[in-house]
Design a protein around this motif. Structure first.
Motif, short mmCIF file in Angstrom:
data_model
loop_
_atom_site.label_atom_id
_atom_site.label_comp_id
_atom_site.label_asym_id
_atom_site.label_seq_id
_atom_site.Cartn_x
_atom_site.Cartn_y
_atom_site.Cartn_z
N GLY A 1 38.11 37.49 44.84
CA GLY A 1 38.18 38.75 45.56
C GLY A 1 37.00 38.96 46.48
O GLY A 1 36.08 38.12 46.55
N LEU A 2 37.00 40.09 47.17
CA LEU A 2 35.94 40.37 48.14
C LEU A 2 34.56 40.37 47.49
O LEU A 2 33.60 39.82 48.05
N ALA A 3 34.42 40.99 46.33
CA ALA A 3 33.11 41.10 45.71
C ALA A 3 32.59 39.77 45.19
O ALA A 3 31.40 39.63 44.91
N ASP A 4 33.49 38.79 45.03
CA ASP A 4 33.04 37.44 44.70
C ASP A 4 32.39 36.77 45.91
O ASP A 4 31.54 35.89 45.77
N LEU A 5 32.83 37.16 47.09
CA LEU A 5 32.42 36.48 48.33
C LEU A 5 31.35 37.21 49.11
O LEU A 5 30.70 36.60 49.96
#
Length: 456
Positions: free
Chosen positions: A35-39
């Motif tokens: 997800g976004l918060a992983d990236l």
């Protein structure tokens, strides 16, 4: 919905901004299983146009990162592009493992997508300064792609193919300076690569400009994260209909950034309240030494004026020897090594860092680059930019002198390899960035020749 994320047990480097400015990340598609918060993490810009900054965890720009993760993520994005040109299995699971810092996962991610695949012809275009190495990695994944990136550096002897503006950037003017305009204008799909798509306006403007010079039938916009809303996606479909062309988008993750009303003045107040005097603090001066790694004079240092598949094959053959010379030059006992690139010069130091990490598994090698982007630094684990080094520009930029920055490099390293091109190897470098770095660790200066010739 995502307002935090990343690996279990780790503080998400966006929590500080989310708590104070109310920024929220909301996931949409997850093509690579993350997800976004992983990236991305979050920081606050020193910019009157935008308050927040998404700080990538896989780009190696603002955050020192395992170079094999950076290159592997770029190759994975290239595999997504390949799938739009020729359907094939993706194999994206290794990205989540690499982001979780599992042993060997970054190298496994890189190796999985570095394996030979049937070459696909394309023209790949990356955006300066942030996506120059990312675009190059996408081109590598295709196998038969001509690569070019935009630049903010006018170069004598190169006639501009075009220019465009990036409205939200702090430094907006981009030049397109191919050494071989015919190669850039060949009849092949065009892939536009950026680190993030916020509205997609810059990419659509580029497609419109390129199409006016040389119409194509197929365009692909590739980014690590796609944050476009439904209106922006409709703009992409409308341009495709207008041009009679196919325009597709790919990303490792998609979603949106939710911003509360009044975030711009709130961000400016936060910057004003937390800014401090960042004058140089005198400390023990470490050694600064030049290292000749033997970069061939006729091998382009990147895609500023074009990079062909043959150049990539030659670089692959030269890299082990160059990394070996660098490894031999490292001071004894130094194990935590940062390879630091220079603004648009991202790909050469990335590949050098990757080769050094492969050659010396006993080292902890990380990679990042200097930047023009002014960002607030806050020393908190929930904030993406912990430290900030300020120094003067050192390549006589066309838009005049100004500050430049290196983020998150002030702690954790006992050797720094600074990679610049010869246009940036100046007295201003010797008086500015080099002594700042020498306050932190031993410094090895590697200079590669900037590509200047009109024809090859």
């Amino acid at each position: 919905m995502t307002t935090g994320g990343g690996s279990p047990g780790r503080v998400w480097p966006g929590e500080w901004v989310a708590a104070r400015l109310g920024v929220r990340l909301v996931d949409r598609e997850r093509p690579a299983g993350v997800g976004l918060a992983d990236l991305v993490g979050l920081a606050v810009r020193r910019n009157p146009r935008r308050a927040h900054l998404l700080v990538s965890s896989v780009l190696g720009k603002h955050v020192p990162t395992d170079p094999r993760l950076v290159y592997g993520a770029g190759l994975l994005l290239g595999r997504l592009v390949r799938a739009r040109l020729r359907p094939e299995p993706l194999g994206a699971a290794l990205l989540a493992e690499a982001l979780a810092h599992q042993d060997g996962a970054a190298a496994a991610l890189r190796d999985a997508h570095k394996e030979p695949h049937a070459p696909l012809q394309a023209v790949v275009f990356g955006y300066a300064e942030t996506a120059t190495a990312l675009g190059h990695s996408v081109a590598d994944a295709l196998g038969d792609a001509y690569y070019l990136h935009s630049t903010r550096r006018p170069v004598p002897g190169f006639t501009p193919y075009g220019a465009f503006e990036e409205e939200h950037s702090h430094a907006t003017s981009h030049l397109i300076l191919p050494a071989d305009p015919l190669a850039f204008g060949c009849d092949a799909p065009v892939v536009l690569v950026d680190d993030e798509l916020s509205t997609g306006t810059t990419a659509l403007n580029t497609i419109r400009a390129l199409h006016a010079v040389r119409p194509r039938r197929h365009y692909i916009i590739a980014a690590l994260v796609d944050l476009r809303d439904d209106r922006a996606r409709a703009m992409t479909r409308a341009l495709a209909a207008e041009l009679g062309a196919r325009i597709e988008t790919v990303s490792l993750a998609a979603g949106r950034v939710e911003l509360p009303a009044g975030i711009l003045p709130a961000g400016q107040r936060l910057v004003a309240s937390l800014s401090h005097d960042e004058r140089r603090t005198e400390g023990a001066a470490h050694a600064v030494r030049r290292v000749d790694i033997g970069w061939p004079d006729d091998l382009p240092d990147g895609g500023r004026h074009g990079f062909r598949p043959a150049d990539g094959r030659r670089l692959g053959k030269e890299l082990p020897a160059m990394a070996g010379r660098l490894a031999d030059a490292l001071p004894a006992g130094r194990r935590r090594v940062l390879v630091l690139g220079f603004e648009e010069l991202m790909y050469a130091p990335l590949r050098l860092a990757e080769a050094l990490a492969d050659a010396r598994p006993d080292l902890r090698v990380r990679y990042s680059t200097t930047t023009r982007s002014p960002v607030l630094a806050v020393d908190d684990p929930g904030y993406a930019i912990r430290t900030r080094l300020v120094f003067p520009a050192h390549d006589d930029p066309a838009d005049g002198p100004g500050e430049r920055y290196a983020y998150n490099v002030a702690r954790g390293f006992d050797a720094i390899v600074l990679v610049v091109d010869d246009a940036g190897d100046t007295p201003a470098l010797a008086a500015g960035l080099l002594p700042r770095l020498a306050e932190i660790a031993d410094v090895l200066l590697v200079t590669v020749p900037a590509h200047r010739r009109q024809s090859r």
